[in-house]
Design an enzyme around this catalytic site. Structure first.
Site, PDB file in Angstrom:
ATOM      1  N   GLU A 120      -5.121  10.175 -21.535  1.00  0.00           N
ATOM      2  CA  GLU A 120      -4.089  10.239 -20.507  1.00  0.00           C
ATOM      3  C   GLU A 120      -4.050  11.569 -19.792  1.00  0.00           C
ATOM      4  O   GLU A 120      -4.590  12.572 -20.257  1.00  0.00           O
ATOM      5  CB  GLU A 120      -2.732   9.996 -21.158  1.00  0.00           C
ATOM      6  CG  GLU A 120      -2.400  11.083 -22.148  1.00  0.00           C
ATOM      7  CD  GLU A 120      -1.171  10.790 -22.982  1.00  0.00           C
ATOM      8  OE1 GLU A 120      -0.909   9.609 -23.273  1.00  0.00           O
ATOM      9  OE2 GLU A 120      -0.469  11.736 -23.332  1.00  0.00           O
ATOM     10  N   CYS A 140      -6.063  12.748 -32.060  1.00  0.00           N
ATOM     11  CA  CYS A 140      -6.096  14.106 -32.599  1.00  0.00           C
ATOM     12  C   CYS A 140      -6.163  14.013 -34.115  1.00  0.00           C
ATOM     13  O   CYS A 140      -5.505  13.167 -34.708  1.00  0.00           O
ATOM     14  CB  CYS A 140      -4.846  14.881 -32.176  1.00  0.00           C
ATOM     15  SG  CYS A 140      -4.856  16.610 -32.715  1.00  0.00           S
ATOM     16  N   CYS A 147       4.362  14.297 -33.717  1.00  0.00           N
ATOM     17  CA  CYS A 147       3.551  14.039 -32.518  1.00  0.00           C
ATOM     18  C   CYS A 147       2.899  12.679 -32.605  1.00  0.00           C
ATOM     19  O   CYS A 147       2.240  12.357 -33.594  1.00  0.00           O
ATOM     20  CB  CYS A 147       2.471  15.121 -32.382  1.00  0.00           C
ATOM     21  SG  CYS A 147       1.270  14.771 -31.073  1.00  0.00           S
TER      22      CYS A 147
HETATM   23  N1  SAH Z   1      -2.867  20.058 -29.692  1.00  0.00           N
HETATM   24  C1  SAH Z   1      -2.333  21.091 -28.890  1.00  0.00           C
HETATM   25  C2  SAH Z   1      -2.063  20.676 -27.463  1.00  0.00           C
HETATM   26  C3  SAH Z   1      -1.512  19.293 -27.209  1.00  0.00           C
HETATM   27  S1  SAH Z   1       0.148  18.997 -27.680  1.00  0.00           S
HETATM   28  C4  SAH Z   1      -1.073  21.633 -29.529  1.00  0.00           C
HETATM   29  O1  SAH Z   1      -0.575  21.048 -30.488  1.00  0.00           O
HETATM   30  O2  SAH Z   1      -0.611  22.686 -29.084  1.00  0.00           O
HETATM   31  C5  SAH Z   1       1.114  19.817 -26.421  1.00  0.00           C
HETATM   32  C6  SAH Z   1       2.517  20.186 -26.895  1.00  0.00           C
HETATM   33  O3  SAH Z   1       3.355  19.014 -26.991  1.00  0.00           O
HETATM   34  C7  SAH Z   1       2.515  20.838 -28.269  1.00  0.00           C
HETATM   35  O4  SAH Z   1       3.347  21.964 -28.305  1.00  0.00           O
HETATM   36  C8  SAH Z   1       3.075  19.729 -29.120  1.00  0.00           C
HETATM   37  O5  SAH Z   1       3.600  20.248 -30.287  1.00  0.00           O
HETATM   38  C9  SAH Z   1       4.090  19.089 -28.205  1.00  0.00           C
HETATM   39  N2  SAH Z   1       4.516  17.750 -28.633  1.00  0.00           N
HETATM   40  C10 SAH Z   1       3.798  16.794 -29.256  1.00  0.00           C
HETATM   41  N3  SAH Z   1       4.550  15.700 -29.490  1.00  0.00           N
HETATM   42  C11 SAH Z   1       5.784  15.941 -29.033  1.00  0.00           C
HETATM   43  C12 SAH Z   1       7.002  15.191 -28.995  1.00  0.00           C
HETATM   44  N4  SAH Z   1       7.096  13.959 -29.481  1.00  0.00           N
HETATM   45  N5  SAH Z   1       8.089  15.772 -28.422  1.00  0.00           N
HETATM   46  C13 SAH Z   1       7.995  17.021 -27.900  1.00  0.00           C
HETATM   47  N6  SAH Z   1       6.884  17.769 -27.913  1.00  0.00           N
HETATM   48  C14 SAH Z   1       5.786  17.259 -28.477  1.00  0.00           C
HETATM   49 FE1  SF4 Z   2      -2.703  17.210 -32.352  1.00  0.00          FE
HETATM   50 FE2  SF4 Z   2      -0.274  16.472 -31.591  1.00  0.00          FE
HETATM   51 FE3  SF4 Z   2      -0.567  18.344 -33.468  1.00  0.00          FE
HETATM   52 FE4  SF4 Z   2      -1.204  18.915 -30.906  1.00  0.00          FE
HETATM   53  S1  SF4 Z   2       0.848  18.413 -31.700  1.00  0.00           S
HETATM   54  S2  SF4 Z   2      -2.403  19.379 -32.775  1.00  0.00           S
HETATM   55  S3  SF4 Z   2      -1.992  16.897 -30.239  1.00  0.00           S
HETATM   56  S4  SF4 Z   2      -1.187  16.165 -33.642  1.00  0.00           S
END
Ligand code: SAH
Ligand code: SF4
Length: 398
Positions: A120, A140, A147
């Site tokens: 996406e 991931c 997440c």
């Molecule tokens: N894997 C990397 C980048 C992708 S996630 C990382 O973890 O940094 C991008 C951001 O979205 C991260 O800070 C992650 O913790 C946040 N994120 C993931 N799921 C989420 C959710 N359900 N609600 C709010 N933020 C979320």
């Molecule tokens: Fe992976 Fe989601 Fe953790 Fe980012 S926040 S490292 S996308 S599992």
């Protein structure tokens, strides 16, 4: 699940790089190749060296500066050469499975690779900028508990072409070709879509190099942010070889809580992570490191947590800002979002500690555009569709 139970999936899998994949018809997609690789591709197709040097420069410019998707449009390349190129190469774009626009202007796309993998991309317009949220992997491996992307079973690295292809597609859809320095809608890029960019280092680096090349897409490294959950051993390389802004998904200030939320913490703990941040080249007060902190009710949102966050960031003397992210819930999640009052209070404490701590406003909620939510929404829909079909079948059977 208690924190003591084993976390499903690997904590630190070996990343599998994915090189250039020829299409089923044997043709090679030129998108994602560096200038040198493009020249090599022409040479290996049988083009003579001097020609290949000239043509690779011209084609590269057409691809990344003009957004050309057909050799026929490349007016400075001899017409007689077009069929030769078309036989061997394609100029790809990801297939769009679904595209939606939110009532706040946020756009999201569900994209599909040539081998049928879905990922996406989200575009968030603001008054003075437009930010594209780009994916680095399908799924991931890191299984962060809050997440949704981490719950997807299938994981594969995106290629450099699939990563830069997202930017190209966004430019197509915003009508922003040729590439120009002024008046763009797409001004910023965040590697915050699906996946952990530092587990797909080479492809992310190569893609971002293409994005930053001044002759092509020409986005400044100051307008690109790479977000990592804390892959400590790759952070110095990210600084040296990519040099974009760094965002770190901290989310907790104690070992217990971070071990639960971000299982990678068991491997690279908070102290080690913050030290790697302190060592990140190029971080200074003008280019601060963003610490992302998802607000989870009664989990990481107390006054004490906020004070500890300030203490830690000060202890490592980090040029930091904190991004407070209201948790975006998904079906089956173990957590709830903190109350708005709690988030406000948390933000105030961090701010009083001398660190800016804005609350990120959720965008595109009506189309469920938060990163990590899109693909699953589509899967949900198809499952619902399957259920309906099953019901209809039973009804037909009487
Ligand atoms: N894997 C990397 C980048 C992708 S996630 C990382 O973890 O940094 C991008 C951001 O979205 C991260 O800070 C992650 O913790 C946040 N994120 C993931 N799921 C989420 C959710 N359900 N609600 C709010 N933020 C979320
Ligand atoms: Fe992976 Fe989601 Fe953790 Fe980012 S926040 S490292 S996308 S599992």
């Amino acid at each position: 699940m208690t924190p003591d139970m084993p976390i499903p999936g690997h904590i630190d899998p070996v990343p599998v790089p994915r090189g250039v994949q020829p299409r089923p018809d044997g043709r090679v997609d030129l998108i994602g190749l560096t200038k040198d690789q493009l020249r090599e591709a022409l040479l290996s197709g049988g083009m003579e060296l001097k020609q290949a040097k000239l043509r690779s420069k011209q084609i590269w410019h057409w691809l990344y500066n003009r957004g050309a998707t057909r050799f026929a449009d490349m007016t400075d390349i001899a017409k007689a050469q077009h069929p030769w190129l078309e036989e061997r190469f394609v100029i790809g774009r990801p297939e769009v499975v679904e595209a939606q626009v939110s009532n706040d202007g946020t756009r999201k796309w569900l994209l599909r690779s040539a081998d049928g993998q879905d990922y996406e991309m989200v575009f968030i317009p603001d008054a003075d900028r437009g930010t594209l949220c780009v994916s680095s992997q399908v799924g991931c491996t890191l299984n962060c508990r809050f997440c949704h992307t981490g719950t997807m079973r299938l994981v594969r690295n995106l290629t450099a072409g699939e990563i830069v292809g997202q930017v190209m597609l966004a430019r197509d859809s915003l009508g922003e070709w040729p590439s120009q320095p002024e008046g763009r809608m797409l001004t910023n890029i965040v590697m915050m879509g699906m996946g952990e960019p530092l587990y797909n280092f080479d492809a992310v680096r190569d893609a971002l190099k293409l994005v930053m090349d001044g002759d092509g897409l020409a986005l400044s490294k100051r307008r690109i942010t790479l977000s990592t959950s804390g892959v400590v051993p790759m952070m110095a390389r990210a600084g040296a070889e990519i040099g974009v802004n760094l965002a770190v998904s901290l989310h907790a200030v104690t070992k217990d809580v971070r071990d639960e939320l971000v299982p990678l913490n068991k491997k690279y703990g908070i102290e080690e992570l913050l030290q790697a941040c302190a060592d990140y080249p190029g971080a200074n007060n003008a280019r601060r490191i963003t610490f992302e902190y998802v607000m989870l009710k009664d989990k990481n949102d107390s006054d004490a947590d906020a004070h500890e966050l300030v203490r830690l960031l000060r202890h490592y003397d980090l040029p930091a800002k904190v991004n407070l992210i209201p948790f975006n819930p998904w079906p089956g999640a173990d957590y709830e979002c903190s109350t708005p009052e709690r988030i406000r209070r948390f933000s105030d404490i961090v701010f009083e500690g001398g660190i800016s701590a804005p609350v990120r406003t959720p965008r595109g909620r009506d189309i469920d555009a938060a990163c990590g939510q899109l693909k699953t929404a589509a899967e949900k829909k198809s499952r619902a569709q399957l259920d309906r079909e099953a019901e209809e079948k039973f009804a037909a059977l009487g």
